[in-house]
Scaffold this motif. Structure first.
Motif, PDB file in Angstrom:
ATOM      1  N   ILE A 172      11.361  67.567  30.257  1.00 20.26           N
ATOM      2  CA  ILE A 172      11.640  68.964  29.931  1.00 20.26           C
ATOM      3  C   ILE A 172      10.778  69.393  28.749  1.00 20.26           C
ATOM      4  N   ALA A 173      10.590  68.503  27.788  1.00 22.25           N
ATOM      5  CA  ALA A 173       9.774  68.830  26.612  1.00 22.25           C
ATOM      6  C   ALA A 173       8.359  69.227  27.015  1.00 22.25           C
ATOM      7  N   GLU A 174       7.792  68.546  28.010  1.00 23.36           N
ATOM      8  CA  GLU A 174       6.439  68.857  28.447  1.00 23.36           C
ATOM      9  C   GLU A 174       6.374  70.251  29.057  1.00 23.36           C
ATOM     10  N   ILE A 176       8.488  72.726  28.415  1.00 19.80           N
ATOM     11  CA  ILE A 176       8.724  73.659  27.312  1.00 19.80           C
ATOM     12  C   ILE A 176       7.431  73.901  26.546  1.00 19.80           C
ATOM     13  N   LYS A 177       6.659  72.843  26.343  1.00 17.37           N
ATOM     14  CA  LYS A 177       5.394  72.996  25.625  1.00 17.37           C
ATOM     15  C   LYS A 177       4.432  73.884  26.407  1.00 17.37           C
ATOM     16  N   GLN A 178       4.415  73.748  27.733  1.00 19.98           N
ATOM     17  CA  GLN A 178       3.586  74.634  28.552  1.00 19.98           C
ATOM     18  C   GLN A 178       4.025  76.081  28.381  1.00 19.98           C
ATOM     19  N   LEU A 179       5.324  76.288  28.333  1.00 17.66           N
ATOM     20  CA  LEU A 179       5.866  77.636  28.150  1.00 17.66           C
ATOM     21  C   LEU A 179       5.420  78.213  26.807  1.00 17.66           C
ATOM     22  N   GLN A 180       5.484  77.399  25.781  1.00 13.79           N
ATOM     23  CA  GLN A 180       5.113  77.860  24.440  1.00 13.79           C
ATOM     24  C   GLN A 180       3.611  78.081  24.297  1.00 13.79           C
ATOM     25  N   SER A 181       2.830  77.519  25.218  1.00  7.58           N
ATOM     26  CA  SER A 181       1.370  77.609  25.120  1.00  7.58           C
ATOM     27  C   SER A 181       0.790  78.804  25.869  1.00  7.58           C
ATOM     28  N   ILE A 182       1.643  79.593  26.518  1.00 10.00           N
ATOM     29  CA  ILE A 182       1.148  80.756  27.259  1.00 10.00           C
ATOM     30  C   ILE A 182       0.702  81.833  26.274  1.00 10.00           C
ATOM     31  N   HIS A 183      -0.581  82.222  26.346  1.00  5.10           N
ATOM     32  CA  HIS A 183      -1.118  83.228  25.438  1.00  5.10           C
ATOM     33  C   HIS A 183      -1.560  84.496  26.162  1.00  5.10           C
ATOM     34  N   GLN A 184      -1.501  84.473  27.490  1.00  3.41           N
ATOM     35  CA  GLN A 184      -1.873  85.659  28.237  1.00  3.41           C
ATOM     36  C   GLN A 184      -0.872  86.781  27.976  1.00  3.41           C
ATOM     37  N   GLU A 185      -1.248  87.987  28.341  1.00  2.00           N
ATOM     38  CA  GLU A 185      -0.392  89.145  28.115  1.00  2.00           C
ATOM     39  C   GLU A 185      -0.019  89.794  29.446  1.00  2.00           C
ATOM     40  N   LYS A 194       7.568  82.882  34.450  1.00  2.00           N
ATOM     41  CA  LYS A 194       8.568  82.729  35.509  1.00  2.00           C
ATOM     42  C   LYS A 194       8.400  81.399  36.237  1.00  2.00           C
ATOM     43  N   GLY A 195       7.146  81.029  36.543  1.00  4.60           N
ATOM     44  CA  GLY A 195       6.901  79.773  37.246  1.00  4.60           C
ATOM     45  C   GLY A 195       7.366  78.568  36.446  1.00  4.60           C
ATOM     46  N   ILE A 196       7.044  78.550  35.150  1.00  3.66           N
ATOM     47  CA  ILE A 196       7.425  77.417  34.316  1.00  3.66           C
ATOM     48  C   ILE A 196       8.937  77.399  34.081  1.00  3.66           C
ATOM     49  N   VAL A 197       9.545  78.577  33.912  1.00  4.64           N
ATOM     50  CA  VAL A 197      10.995  78.652  33.722  1.00  4.64           C
ATOM     51  C   VAL A 197      11.725  78.099  34.935  1.00  4.64           C
ATOM     52  N   ILE A 227      11.942  57.243  20.227  1.00  2.00           N
ATOM     53  CA  ILE A 227      11.769  58.262  21.250  1.00  2.00           C
ATOM     54  C   ILE A 227      10.784  59.321  20.764  1.00  2.00           C
ATOM     55  N   ASN A 228      10.858  59.664  19.480  1.00  2.00           N
ATOM     56  CA  ASN A 228       9.903  60.607  18.908  1.00  2.00           C
ATOM     57  C   ASN A 228       8.486  60.053  18.982  1.00  2.00           C
ATOM     58  N   SER A 229       8.341  58.741  18.792  1.00  2.00           N
ATOM     59  CA  SER A 229       7.019  58.105  18.902  1.00  2.00           C
ATOM     60  C   SER A 229       6.494  58.184  20.330  1.00  2.00           C
ATOM     61  N   ILE A 230       7.384  58.006  21.311  1.00  2.00           N
ATOM     62  CA  ILE A 230       6.978  58.123  22.709  1.00  2.00           C
ATOM     63  C   ILE A 230       6.523  59.555  22.997  1.00  2.00           C
ATOM     64  N   ALA A 231       7.224  60.533  22.432  1.00  2.00           N
ATOM     65  CA  ALA A 231       6.834  61.940  22.609  1.00  2.00           C
ATOM     66  C   ALA A 231       5.462  62.199  21.996  1.00  2.00           C
ATOM     67  N   THR A 232       5.220  61.610  20.829  1.00  2.00           N
ATOM     68  CA  THR A 232       3.922  61.775  20.160  1.00  2.00           C
ATOM     69  C   THR A 232       2.799  61.185  21.018  1.00  2.00           C
ATOM     70  N   LEU A 233       3.036  60.003  21.576  1.00  2.00           N
ATOM     71  CA  LEU A 233       2.031  59.386  22.437  1.00  2.00           C
ATOM     72  C   LEU A 233       1.831  60.172  23.723  1.00  2.00           C
ATOM     73  N   THR A 234       2.909  60.724  24.258  1.00  2.00           N
ATOM     74  CA  THR A 234       2.806  61.538  25.466  1.00  2.00           C
ATOM     75  C   THR A 234       1.867  62.718  25.223  1.00  2.00           C
ATOM     76  N   GLU A 235       2.047  63.414  24.098  1.00  2.00           N
ATOM     77  CA  GLU A 235       1.178  64.536  23.762  1.00  2.00           C
ATOM     78  C   GLU A 235      -0.264  64.076  23.564  1.00  2.00           C
ATOM     79  N   TYR A 236      -0.429  62.933  22.925  1.00  2.00           N
ATOM     80  CA  TYR A 236      -1.768  62.391  22.662  1.00  2.00           C
ATOM     81  C   TYR A 236      -2.497  62.080  23.971  1.00  2.00           C
ATOM     82  N   ILE A 237      -1.819  61.453  24.900  1.00  2.00           N
ATOM     83  CA  ILE A 237      -2.425  61.131  26.194  1.00  2.00           C
ATOM     84  C   ILE A 237      -2.724  62.403  26.980  1.00  2.00           C
ATOM     85  N   ASN A 238      -1.802  63.365  26.946  1.00  2.00           N
ATOM     86  CA  ASN A 238      -2.019  64.626  27.654  1.00  2.00           C
ATOM     87  C   ASN A 238      -3.233  65.374  27.118  1.00  2.00           C
TER      88      ASN A 238
END
Length: 335
Positions: A172-174, A176-185, A194-197, A227-238
């Motif tokens: 879900i965090a991944e 959510i991050k996609q949702l937060q990264s939307i910069h289009q208008e 809508k698609g990500i939601v 678990i926070n470390s796993i999240a950090t690595l997930t972002e790093y790999i992505n």
């Protein structure tokens, strides 16, 4: 303590009140608002967008210098709210005299108002808080794909307010991050949101059902810090799928043993570290095939694979055609 109250379905009034309490620059659109704040009270942003089918998304990315209490009105037996905390901690209760429940980073919660007509959300001072609230009004979304399933799961036959706080979930965090990264208008932003939601709602319901039925993966011994470390690595790999991600290097990067690393990836992603890296690279390669003019060989090496034949084999396993045919098909569709 900064106290903010909002009315049902009154987005503009809510943001006007926010601005009057904490200052900042307010931008209003037809279906969305964003408040950017940088002053002695807070630093960050709060934004919201109203989608069709009675869905509203409210996002916080903020550090406050005073505790903030936000009271959001809710229609009884109508609203189902999904709250996810990506960073920091938020708290929730149904009224000022009731029990306050904390939602930590990487935790999800689901709230349905049966008796109480308010949700009170608290944001702690001096802590960077990144959180997302998705609210679905099932009375408005009568014909949506979510209405009946949400009513059945969280409203029907309930005689008391419903609150579920789930286990940690990085999938879900991944999203959510996609949702937060939307910069289009405008319309593009609305369609992407809508698609990500829809994906997030599906993940939330699936996660809830597995938790309730005790069908989640085997219990993990991982601590919250691990678990926070796993999240950090997930972002790093992505972000850097092309790097040579050896397990020992990743372990050293966050100070976890190889065994803990594998346990964390299996628990959060259902994949080993190597399987997850391969999956990310395949997803990135598909994006490059569709959206760039790079040839297949260039794509292979730009995402971190070292063998074109191996890449073609695993690409076909996922997409049911070779990379070259996939590119031809996409070009034919767009022509």
């Amino acid at each position: 303590m900064i106290t903010i109250e909002s009315k049902v379905n009154d987005l503009y009034s809510f943001f006007d009140t926010l601005q009057s309490k904490v200052g900042g620059t307010l931008e209003k659109g037809t279906t969305e608002c964003q408040l950017k704040i940088k002053n002695s009270l807070a630093n960050g942003s709060i934004r919201s967008i109203i989608l069709e089918d009675g869905i509203t998304v409210l996002e916080f990315d903020i550090i406050v210098n005073e505790n903030i209490e936000i009271t959001i009105d809710a229609l009884l037996a109508a609203h189902v709210n999904f709250m996810y905390c990506s960073k920091g901690k938020i708290s929730h209760n149904f009224d000022k005299t009731g029990t306050t429940n904390s939602i930590d980073a990487f935790q999800t919660s689901i709230v349905a108002n049966i008796k109480s007509d308010q949700n009170i959300i608290q944001i702690e001072k001096d802590v960077e808080t990144v959180a997302t609230l998705i609210s679905v009004n099932t009375q408005i979304s009568q014909n949506s794909q979510w209405s009946s399933s949400l009513k059945e799961a969280f409203i029907a036959d309930k005689t008391d307010d419903y609150l579920y706080i789930g286990s940690y979930n990085l999938k879900i965090a991944e999203s959510i991050k996609q949702l937060q990264s939307i910069h289009q208008e405008g319309l593009v932003r609305e369609l992407l949101t809508k698609g990500i939601v829809n994906v997030i709602l599906a993940l939330e319901i699936d996660h809830h059902n597995k938790d309730i039925k005790n069908l989640e993966m085997e219990p993990t011994s991982l601590t919250k810090m691990e678990i926070n470390s796993i999240a950090t690595l997930t972002e790093y790999i992505n972000e850097f799928p092309d790097l040579d991600h050896k397990v020992e290097n990743l372990s050293d990067r966050v100070g976890l043993s190889a065994a803990k690393l594998q346990e964390g990836f299996k628990f959060q992603h259902g994949l080993t570290v190597c399987e997850y890296i391969r999956s990310v690279r395949l997803t990135k390669s598909e994006d490059l095939i569709v959206n760039t003019d790079l040839n297949i060989s260039e794509i292979v090496y730009s995402v971190g694979f070292t063998s074109r034949s191996y890449f073609s084999k695993i690409f076909k396993e996922r997409y049911d055609c070779t990379p070259s045919d996939y590119k031809k098909n996409k070009l034919a569709v767009s022509a």
